[in-house]
Scaffold this motif. Structure first.
Motif, PDB file in Angstrom:
ATOM      1  N   LEU A   1      71.034 -50.993  39.795  1.00  0.00           N
ATOM      2  CA  LEU A   1      71.861 -49.650  40.090  1.00  0.00           C
ATOM      3  C   LEU A   1      70.739 -48.891  41.224  1.00  0.00           C
ATOM      4  CD1 LEU A   1      72.734 -48.527  36.680  1.00  0.00           C
ATOM      5  CD2 LEU A   1      74.320 -48.641  38.863  1.00  0.00           C
ATOM      6  N   GLU A   2      70.105 -48.972  41.180  1.00  0.00           N
ATOM      7  CA  GLU A   2      69.009 -48.061  42.803  1.00  0.00           C
ATOM      8  C   GLU A   2      68.951 -48.322  43.728  1.00  0.00           C
ATOM      9  OE1 GLU A   2      65.143 -48.499  41.069  1.00  0.00           O
ATOM     10  OE2 GLU A   2      64.903 -47.165  39.231  1.00  0.00           O
ATOM     11  N   ARG A   3      69.710 -49.814  43.812  1.00  0.00           N
ATOM     12  CA  ARG A   3      69.507 -50.610  45.441  1.00  0.00           C
ATOM     13  C   ARG A   3      71.257 -49.339  45.443  1.00  0.00           C
ATOM     14  NH1 ARG A   3      69.242 -56.308  44.155  1.00  0.00           N
ATOM     15  NH2 ARG A   3      66.893 -55.436  44.943  1.00  0.00           N
ATOM     16  N   TRP A   4      72.062 -49.860  44.539  1.00  0.00           N
ATOM     17  CA  TRP A   4      73.196 -49.131  45.192  1.00  0.00           C
ATOM     18  C   TRP A   4      72.931 -48.426  45.595  1.00  0.00           C
ATOM     19  CZ3 TRP A   4      77.902 -48.795  41.155  1.00  0.00           C
ATOM     20  CH2 TRP A   4      79.224 -48.161  42.103  1.00  0.00           C
ATOM     21  N   TYR A   5      72.816 -47.067  44.269  1.00  0.00           N
ATOM     22  CA  TYR A   5      72.707 -45.430  45.007  1.00  0.00           C
ATOM     23  C   TYR A   5      72.131 -45.537  46.267  1.00  0.00           C
ATOM     24  CZ  TYR A   5      74.992 -45.836  39.946  1.00  0.00           C
ATOM     25  OH  TYR A   5      75.252 -44.749  39.359  1.00  0.00           O
ATOM     26  N   THR A   6      70.502 -46.180  46.357  1.00  0.00           N
ATOM     27  CA  THR A   6      70.118 -45.453  47.686  1.00  0.00           C
ATOM     28  C   THR A   6      71.084 -46.010  48.462  1.00  0.00           C
ATOM     29  OG1 THR A   6      67.730 -46.037  46.544  1.00  0.00           O
ATOM     30  CG2 THR A   6      68.260 -46.313  48.446  1.00  0.00           C
ATOM     31  N   GLU A   7      71.714 -47.186  48.789  1.00  0.00           N
ATOM     32  CA  GLU A   7      72.637 -47.157  50.364  1.00  0.00           C
ATOM     33  C   GLU A   7      73.127 -46.566  50.438  1.00  0.00           C
ATOM     34  OE1 GLU A   7      73.990 -50.951  49.468  1.00  0.00           O
ATOM     35  OE2 GLU A   7      72.347 -52.562  49.464  1.00  0.00           O
ATOM     36  N   LEU A   8      73.998 -45.758  48.913  1.00  0.00           N
ATOM     37  CA  LEU A   8      74.983 -45.341  49.283  1.00  0.00           C
ATOM     38  C   LEU A   8      74.560 -43.224  50.009  1.00  0.00           C
ATOM     39  CD1 LEU A   8      77.599 -45.207  46.200  1.00  0.00           C
ATOM     40  CD2 LEU A   8      77.867 -45.324  47.950  1.00  0.00           C
ATOM     41  N   MET A   9      73.178 -43.529  48.809  1.00  0.00           N
ATOM     42  CA  MET A   9      72.821 -42.243  49.852  1.00  0.00           C
ATOM     43  C   MET A   9      72.268 -42.033  51.211  1.00  0.00           C
ATOM     44  SD  MET A   9      69.791 -39.937  47.182  1.00  0.00           S
ATOM     45  CE  MET A   9      68.788 -41.743  46.813  1.00  0.00           C
TER      46      MET A   9
ATOM     47  N   MET B   1      67.794 -58.865  26.056  1.00  0.00           N
ATOM     48  CA  MET B   1      66.648 -57.303  26.142  1.00  0.00           C
ATOM     49  C   MET B   1      66.287 -56.881  27.681  1.00  0.00           C
ATOM     50  SD  MET B   1      64.567 -57.741  22.675  1.00  0.00           S
ATOM     51  CE  MET B   1      63.326 -55.926  23.276  1.00  0.00           C
ATOM     52  N   GLU B   2      66.432 -58.577  28.583  1.00  0.00           N
ATOM     53  CA  GLU B   2      65.922 -58.261  29.816  1.00  0.00           C
ATOM     54  C   GLU B   2      66.595 -57.750  30.758  1.00  0.00           C
ATOM     55  OE1 GLU B   2      67.140 -62.754  28.875  1.00  0.00           O
ATOM     56  OE2 GLU B   2      66.105 -61.335  27.932  1.00  0.00           O
ATOM     57  N   TRP B   3      68.051 -57.483  31.106  1.00  0.00           N
ATOM     58  CA  TRP B   3      69.136 -57.132  30.957  1.00  0.00           C
ATOM     59  C   TRP B   3      69.483 -56.135  31.616  1.00  0.00           C
ATOM     60  CZ3 TRP B   3      74.750 -60.039  30.917  1.00  0.00           C
ATOM     61  CH2 TRP B   3      74.632 -61.405  30.321  1.00  0.00           C
ATOM     62  N   PRO B   4      68.783 -54.931  30.417  1.00  0.00           N
ATOM     63  CA  PRO B   4      69.414 -53.591  31.248  1.00  0.00           C
ATOM     64  C   PRO B   4      68.122 -53.555  32.322  1.00  0.00           C
ATOM     65  CG  PRO B   4      69.090 -53.576  29.188  1.00  0.00           C
ATOM     66  CD  PRO B   4      68.886 -55.047  29.715  1.00  0.00           C
ATOM     67  N   PRO B   5      66.872 -53.460  32.922  1.00  0.00           N
ATOM     68  CA  PRO B   5      66.097 -53.736  33.926  1.00  0.00           C
ATOM     69  C   PRO B   5      66.324 -53.965  35.013  1.00  0.00           C
ATOM     70  CG  PRO B   5      64.800 -54.404  31.947  1.00  0.00           C
ATOM     71  CD  PRO B   5      66.111 -54.436  31.335  1.00  0.00           C
ATOM     72  N   ILE B   6      67.223 -55.441  34.729  1.00  0.00           N
ATOM     73  CA  ILE B   6      68.090 -55.875  36.225  1.00  0.00           C
ATOM     74  C   ILE B   6      69.073 -54.596  36.809  1.00  0.00           C
ATOM     75  CG2 ILE B   6      68.793 -57.643  36.596  1.00  0.00           C
ATOM     76  CD1 ILE B   6      67.376 -59.355  34.960  1.00  0.00           C
TER      77      ILE B   6
ATOM     78  N   ALA C   1      77.320 -41.437  41.268  1.00  0.00           N
ATOM     79  CA  ALA C   1      77.290 -42.287  40.552  1.00  0.00           C
ATOM     80  C   ALA C   1      78.744 -43.482  40.646  1.00  0.00           C
ATOM     81  CB  ALA C   1      76.794 -41.337  38.643  1.00  0.00           C
ATOM     82  N   TYR C   2      80.059 -42.259  40.515  1.00  0.00           N
ATOM     83  CA  TYR C   2      81.406 -42.431  40.291  1.00  0.00           C
ATOM     84  C   TYR C   2      81.880 -43.568  41.548  1.00  0.00           C
ATOM     85  CZ  TYR C   2      81.720 -40.848  35.599  1.00  0.00           C
ATOM     86  OH  TYR C   2      81.487 -40.272  34.139  1.00  0.00           O
ATOM     87  N   GLY C   3      80.633 -42.664  43.103  1.00  0.00           N
ATOM     88  CA  GLY C   3      80.896 -43.312  43.897  1.00  0.00           C
ATOM     89  C   GLY C   3      82.318 -43.777  44.882  1.00  0.00           C
ATOM     90  N   GLU C   4      83.542 -42.520  44.283  1.00  0.00           N
ATOM     91  CA  GLU C   4      84.491 -42.951  45.334  1.00  0.00           C
ATOM     92  C   GLU C   4      84.480 -43.232  46.313  1.00  0.00           C
ATOM     93  OE1 GLU C   4      87.578 -42.974  43.529  1.00  0.00           O
ATOM     94  OE2 GLU C   4      87.013 -42.624  41.556  1.00  0.00           O
ATOM     95  N   ASP C   5      85.582 -43.682  47.186  1.00  0.00           N
ATOM     96  CA  ASP C   5      85.565 -43.716  48.339  1.00  0.00           C
ATOM     97  C   ASP C   5      86.338 -42.364  49.119  1.00  0.00           C
ATOM     98  OD1 ASP C   5      84.492 -46.411  48.626  1.00  0.00           O
ATOM     99  OD2 ASP C   5      86.449 -47.380  49.141  1.00  0.00           O
TER     100      ASP C   5
ATOM    101  N   ALA D   1      70.528 -40.269  38.468  1.00  0.00           N
ATOM    102  CA  ALA D   1      72.019 -40.720  38.098  1.00  0.00           C
ATOM    103  C   ALA D   1      71.665 -42.696  37.772  1.00  0.00           C
ATOM    104  CB  ALA D   1      73.010 -41.499  39.702  1.00  0.00           C
ATOM    105  N   VAL D   2      70.867 -43.149  37.721  1.00  0.00           N
ATOM    106  CA  VAL D   2      70.856 -44.312  36.947  1.00  0.00           C
ATOM    107  C   VAL D   2      70.494 -43.855  35.671  1.00  0.00           C
ATOM    108  CG1 VAL D   2      69.003 -45.842  36.953  1.00  0.00           C
ATOM    109  CG2 VAL D   2      69.615 -44.894  39.117  1.00  0.00           C
ATOM    110  N   GLN D   3      69.959 -43.410  35.261  1.00  0.00           N
ATOM    111  CA  GLN D   3      69.696 -43.384  33.276  1.00  0.00           C
ATOM    112  C   GLN D   3      70.856 -42.437  33.089  1.00  0.00           C
ATOM    113  OE1 GLN D   3      66.425 -39.952  33.656  1.00  0.00           O
ATOM    114  NE2 GLN D   3      64.591 -40.718  33.671  1.00  0.00           N
TER     115      GLN D   3
END
Length: 487
Positions: free
Chosen positions: A443-451, A433-438, A466-470, A416-418
């Protein structure tokens, strides 16, 4: 092709709800056997996937690392390979039984690995395609990307590698649907230009369908092949039974019909590996100086009949990966379709007797594979309905089932993150250049919370996460809870 009015006095052997490629194919298979069959659906096919499909008539280009690692993914690939082997005879029979002179187009598929994608998706996908080809001993050959006819991308989008798969083709969807309809009615099948709004069920048996007009049609066998709308027709079932069947959402997307500037089109399909939750960038020759350019894929709880500006911008921007002169080409048509996506990502094939309703079947939820698999699904479902020998390996996709887990939680999160990040790279996002890792960390934190909100055991497909529709999240929780309550 003759479309008939509803004749409530006539009893049919089988009613098929859904007049796309799958429903019409099954109707034809059964009508050829002498059954009285009605295929139901509005002739305009609102929201349908078939009418908007690019219809790549192949399967190896869809191979991904996740598909090859999963038992159910490999079963789906095996279905695709079997379907490929049926298309020559299927096309010939349709030509003989209709007014069409040809159903398929394109000579082979060229798969390109270009500089737009990211290694974790595109390079890995390209390697998976080769692995699948070699496993099934399917012929292919490496190409020098500079020697691919018609292809002339901008330098920053040039292909790094390419291969040619001669056994893959494409389908002219207009000719296919028209030919299926003609062959079906000539086999004495009935096309009913109505929208089915419900089922008639009595004493644990299906007895027919109800239309939005209030009229009814009777049959002891009903097959739901209406894409994402199929699940809505189960509303008459007890809630505790219906919730054991994966609900369906829409993988809606847009594609473009483009008239090229010089009137030339490629001889083959040209595509990338799957990327960004979609089937990759692909161009399909349509003849007469036209190409099909597709396709986007977004998950939506409801079907859509119009595309978003962002999707259109994405596709138009992708033309640089193909030919620099397409910026001057004419956009002749914007096509919108809705792919049927079950909550666990796999097809729904079989009877609903496990929830106490005999004679009611589902043949849907095929996501991106339905049109390609239509000959196989039609013959397999026909054999089941007629009580004849059939492939029991497809029983893993019975509609009443535990949620299929094709990926571990870690794999789902990573994918999902990739793919979310790949959406940005494909659209040339301009970031420090430093933004994509951030962004990746967030995204990892958000998707983990959703799971964790869904369930501690079950995990949805990456695109649904990933689409996270309610509305979709609520459906997932309900499905997981229903299964756990049943065991």
């Amino acid at each position: 092709m003759s479309i008939q009015a509803v004749d409530a006095q006539r009893a049919y052997d089988t009613i098929i709800v859904g007049n796309g490629s799958i429903g019409l194919s099954l109707g034809l298979v059964l009508a050829r056997r002498g059954l009285a069959v009605a295929v139901v659906g509005k002739s305009s096919r609102p929201f349908a996937a078939s009418a908007a499909a690019g219809a790549m008539n192949g399967c190896f280009g869809e191979a991904t690392p996740g598909l090859l690692r999963s038992e159910h993914g490999r079963a789906k690939l095996a279905m695709d390979v079997r379907a490929t082997g049926m298309w020559d005879a299927w096309e010939q029979s349709l030509v003989e039984e209709s007014d069409e002179t040809a159903i398929r187009t394109a000579n082979g598929t060229v798969v390109i690995l270009n500089t737009i994608g990211i290694p974790e998706i595109d390079s890995a996908g390209y390697a998976s395609i080769r692995a699948a080809l070699e496993e099934y001993k399917e012929p292919y050959e490496d190409l020098d990307p500079a020697d691919i006819p018609w292809l002339n991308p901008e330098p920053g989008s040039r292909p790094l590698r390419a291969m040619f798969i001669p056994g893959e083709r494409a389908v002219n969807t207009i000719a296919l649907l028209r030919g299926l309809g003609t062959a079906f009615t000539r086999a004495k099948g009935t096309l009913v230009d109505e929208h089915a709004s419900g089922l008639q069920i009595s004493g644990g048996k299906v007895t027919g369908v109800t239309f939005a007009s209030g009229q009814t049609l009777s049959a002891p066998t009903v097959v739901l092949a209406a894409g994402a709308a199929s699940y809505d027709l189960l509303a008459g079932l007890p809630e505790e039974s219906r919730d054991l069947i994966p609900a369906m959402v829409c993988g809606y997307g847009i594609a473009l019909l483009i008239g090229t500037t010089d009137g030339t089109v490629p001889d083959s399909v040209i595509r990338t590996p799957n990327r960004a939750f979609a089937c990759g960038l692909h161009v399909v020759p349509r003849g007469e100086g036209r190409i099909y350019l597709g396709a986007t894929n977004n998950i939506s709880p409801q079907p859509r009949d119009s595309g978003k500006v962002g999707d259109l911008n994405l596709l138009l921007g992708c033309t640089r990966q193909l030919r620099t002169d397409l910026v001057e080409a004419a956009v002749e048509r914007i096509m919108v379709g809705n792919r049927p996506v079950p909550l666990d990502g796999f097809p729904l094939i079989g009877e609903l007797s496990a929830v106490g309703v005999s004679g009611l079947w589902m043949m849907t939820g095929t996501y991106r594979d339905g049109l390609h698999q239509s000959p196989l699904l039609a013959h397999e479902m026909g054999a089941r309905i007629l009580g004849e020998p059939h492939d029991k390996e497809l029983d893993v996709f019975t509609p009443v089932r535990p949620p299929i887990q094709a990926m571990s939680r870690e794999e789902c999160l990573k994918t999902a993150v990739q793919h979310t990040l790949a959406l940005g790279f494909e659209q040339d996002w301009d970031l420090p250049m430093e933004w994509p890792p951030i962004i990746e960390e967030q995204l990892e934190r958000w998707y983990t919370e959703l799971m964790d909100q869904f369930d501690s055991q079950f995990t949805p497909p990456p695109e649904l996460l990933a689409y996270g529709e309610d509305d979709i999240n609520d459906q997932l929780k309900k499905y997981y809870a229903a299964y756990k309550d049943s065991v």
